[in-house]
Design a protein around this motif. Structure first.
Motif, PDB file in Angstrom:
ATOM      1  N   ARG A 310      57.047  11.363  18.717  1.00  0.00           N
ATOM      2  CA  ARG A 310      58.387  11.290  18.114  1.00  0.00           C
ATOM      3  C   ARG A 310      58.647  12.593  17.371  1.00  0.00           C
ATOM      4  O   ARG A 310      57.822  13.014  16.552  1.00  0.00           O
ATOM      5  N   GLY A 363      63.175   3.795  29.125  1.00  0.00           N
ATOM      6  CA  GLY A 363      63.871   4.734  28.249  1.00  0.00           C
ATOM      7  C   GLY A 363      65.263   5.076  28.746  1.00  0.00           C
ATOM      8  O   GLY A 363      66.189   5.261  27.941  1.00  0.00           O
ATOM      9  N   ALA A 367      68.250   5.297  26.079  1.00  0.00           N
ATOM     10  CA  ALA A 367      68.323   6.653  25.537  1.00  0.00           C
ATOM     11  C   ALA A 367      68.793   7.618  26.622  1.00  0.00           C
ATOM     12  O   ALA A 367      68.980   7.236  27.780  1.00  0.00           O
ATOM     13  N   PHE A 392      63.356  12.665  25.726  1.00  0.00           N
ATOM     14  CA  PHE A 392      64.464  11.741  25.527  1.00  0.00           C
ATOM     15  C   PHE A 392      65.175  12.045  24.211  1.00  0.00           C
ATOM     16  O   PHE A 392      64.533  12.414  23.218  1.00  0.00           O
ATOM     17  N   GLU A 393      66.474  11.843  24.208  1.00  0.00           N
ATOM     18  CA  GLU A 393      67.265  11.921  22.984  1.00  0.00           C
ATOM     19  C   GLU A 393      67.663  10.497  22.600  1.00  0.00           C
ATOM     20  O   GLU A 393      68.231   9.773  23.410  1.00  0.00           O
ATOM     21  N   ILE A 394      67.341  10.103  21.378  1.00  0.00           N
ATOM     22  CA  ILE A 394      67.658   8.750  20.922  1.00  0.00           C
ATOM     23  C   ILE A 394      68.571   8.820  19.702  1.00  0.00           C
ATOM     24  O   ILE A 394      68.594   9.817  18.977  1.00  0.00           O
ATOM     25  N   GLN A 397      65.781   4.289  16.365  1.00  0.00           N
ATOM     26  CA  GLN A 397      64.371   4.044  16.644  1.00  0.00           C
ATOM     27  C   GLN A 397      64.116   2.628  17.154  1.00  0.00           C
ATOM     28  O   GLN A 397      62.967   2.226  17.315  1.00  0.00           O
ATOM     29  N   ALA A 402      60.571   4.551  21.524  1.00  0.00           N
ATOM     30  CA  ALA A 402      60.322   5.097  20.198  1.00  0.00           C
ATOM     31  C   ALA A 402      59.373   4.215  19.390  1.00  0.00           C
ATOM     32  O   ALA A 402      58.938   4.617  18.307  1.00  0.00           O
ATOM     33  N   THR A 412      60.400  11.552  22.147  1.00  0.00           N
ATOM     34  CA  THR A 412      61.777  11.241  21.769  1.00  0.00           C
ATOM     35  C   THR A 412      62.234  12.217  20.696  1.00  0.00           C
ATOM     36  O   THR A 412      61.437  12.636  19.837  1.00  0.00           O
TER      37      THR A 412
END
Length: 504
Positions: A310, A363, A367, A392-394, A397, A402, A412
């Motif tokens: 993360r 994911g 995301a 990945f872009e989140i 959480q 994540a 992430t």
């Protein structure tokens, strides 16, 4: 070959290896100072995750093999306990020299069966040698205390005494370092050992055990049984002669081991999962932060319990960091781990590759996939278990990727407004193994040390990495029991005896 007797098929040797007529190397268990065939005569294949090459065959041991190893450890314990700690250190030092002299050969074997690069394989072999040397050095350190008494004629002191035979169940991701950092303190403090190596990486442990064998370790002090954990594990857990269990692996298996071991009064040491955060603050050196993120997340194909999974970035520098991270990740070379130019090798197995790809698909539902997460198209990688590093872009959480440990090259990215939000996000996990922060603000760095819920904290360095002379372990669901490595290892592998001595 089916019409020949088993012994006719083999050219036996004294180092635990034999050659089948097709030149496949077959290895044996190590029990009571001897290399022995599995009692059932059955073997499993050890194959390269890069191309499926057969690397050797290892015993598919039975419960009877495990019982014999436990018996040998029990019988060897009284004499090993009486052996001076300085003499125990001699064996460890000799084994360390043997590992160092064969570091390139062993490192190559390690990389071939696990998938990490050759540089990492050699480095891990040298790390194993350093661990043996460190614990050999502990033979010259105090292992007890003298404590003042209220009575002037009474002397009170403590001494550390070994537990007895201990069971070690080890993982595949550091296939020689983890067995060594369990075995070395167990031995130096006077315990005997039964080790069950990971099925996927048995050859690395063979090299370690063979080094101890060649160093002259007395018979029965170390015993190694290859095979399935579902067969060997219950014998170690249920036997009253095994006094402690040290395990590295998944949380699910670790909790089961803990429950069963406690029923028979064993000490338990568990090293399990991680979901390790890297926090990048707005004053950080972005180029260095990206470098730290890539090393922490993608070295060893992300197959580390301490790997960065993360990345939490302050909004002022988020886009700059994100774009540079993607750019640098695209340039990473995937390939044969034995090639010098390779940055990242394959996942350790088809099962692990499938797990990573499944989590990538999960994911995608929650995301934005910025890069990677697919199987490479290069023909030379088609036989291996490769996955492109995934970013990945989140926005929350709550996303599964994540929260769950993936154990692969997947990270992430989360944008936060400030330091406080970053720490809150970093601590929002069931795990607490390792954490890192990139900042040039000394005050915030120190505050991060106090605020973060992790057993190990890095300032301006990657979340992964641990030196043998310092404690290793986490909080929350990452670890259970006394810390591994360093001087704190004595807490697990010994118990304290208190002595009152009075004058007549």
């Amino acid at each position: 070959m089916a019409n020949q007797s088993y012994k006719d098929q083999l050219n036996q040797s004294s180092d635990g290896q034999s050659q089948l007529q097709d030149r496949t190397t077959r290895y044996q268990n190590y029990i009571n100072g001897q290399w022995l065939e599995s009692s059932a005569g059955q073997y499993g294949q050890n194959r390269s995750p890069h191309n499926g090459e057969l690397l050797g065959e290892f015993p598919a041991s039975t419960a009877e093999d495990a019982k014999e190893s436990i018996k040998a450890a029990k019988e060897a314990f009284p004499q090993w306990k009486k052996t001076s700690i300085q003499q125990r250190a001699v064996y460890l030092s000799k084994a360390a020299e043997i590992l160092k002299s064969r570091a390139h050969e062993i490192g190559r074997d390690l990389s071939s069966e696990e998938g990490k690069t050759i540089a990492e394989g050699i480095g891990e072999t040298m790390r194993a040698a350093s661990i043996l040397e460190f614990y050999a050095g502990e033979a010259r350190q105090a292992v007890g205390q003298v404590i003042p008494s209220v009575n002037a004629s009474t002397m009170i002191y403590t001494k550390r005494i070994p537990l007895g035979p201990v069971g070690l169940i080890t993982s595949w991701n550091f296939p020689i370092a983890i067995p060594t950092w369990k075995m070395a303190p167990a031995l130096i403090y006077g315990n005997t050992v039964v080790i069950k190596p990971a099925d996927l990486t048995p050859k690395s442990v063979y090299h370690l055990v063979n080094a101890l064998h060649e160093a002259g370790l007395p018979k029965g002090v170390v015993n190694c049984v290859f095979g399935r954990g579902s067969i060997i594990g219950p014998e170690l857990l249920q036997s009253p002669d095994i006094k402690a269990i040290s395990f590295t692996g998944s949380n699910q298996v670790g909790e089961t081991i803990k429950e069963q071991a406690i029923k028979t009064g064993k000490k338990v040491q568990l090293e399990m999962g991680g979901k390790n955060p890297l926090v990048v603050l707005k004053d950080a050196d972005i180029e260095k932060a990206v470098y730290i993120a890539i090393k922490g997340a993608f070295i060893s194909t992300g197959q580390k319990c301490t790997a960065t999974s993360r990345i939490i970035v302050e909004e002022d520098v988020y886009e700059m960091f994100r774009d540079r991270l993607i750019e640098r990740t695209k340039s990473l070379k995937l390939g044969n781990p034995l090639d010098a130019g390779t940055f990242m090798g394959p996942c350790v197995s088809k099962s692990q590759q499938d797990t990573v790809l499944t989590m990538v698909e999960e994911g995608r539902k929650e995301a934005t996939l910025l890069y990677g997460g697919t199987v490479p198209e290069q023909e030379e990688l088609a036989k291996g278990f490769y996955v492109q590093p995934a970013i990945f872009e989140i926005t929350s959480q709550d996303a599964r990727i994540a929260r769950e440990e993936i154990f692969g090259p997947v990270v992430t990215l989360l944008k936060v407004t400030d330091y406080n939000e970053a720490v809150k996000a970093a601590n929002d996990t069931l795990f607490g193994l390792s954490a890192s922060v990139c900042t040039n603000n000394l005050s915030l760095a120190q505050q991060f040390v106090d605020d973060i819920e992790a057993g190990m904290v890095h300032i301006n360095s990657e979340t992964s990495g641990a030196e043998p002379q310092v404690p290793f372990g986490g909080v929350k669901s990452s670890s259970d029991g006394p810390r591994e490595q360093g001087k704190t290892a004595v807490e697990f592998y010994t118990q304290v005896k208190t002595i009152y001595m009075d004058q007549l």
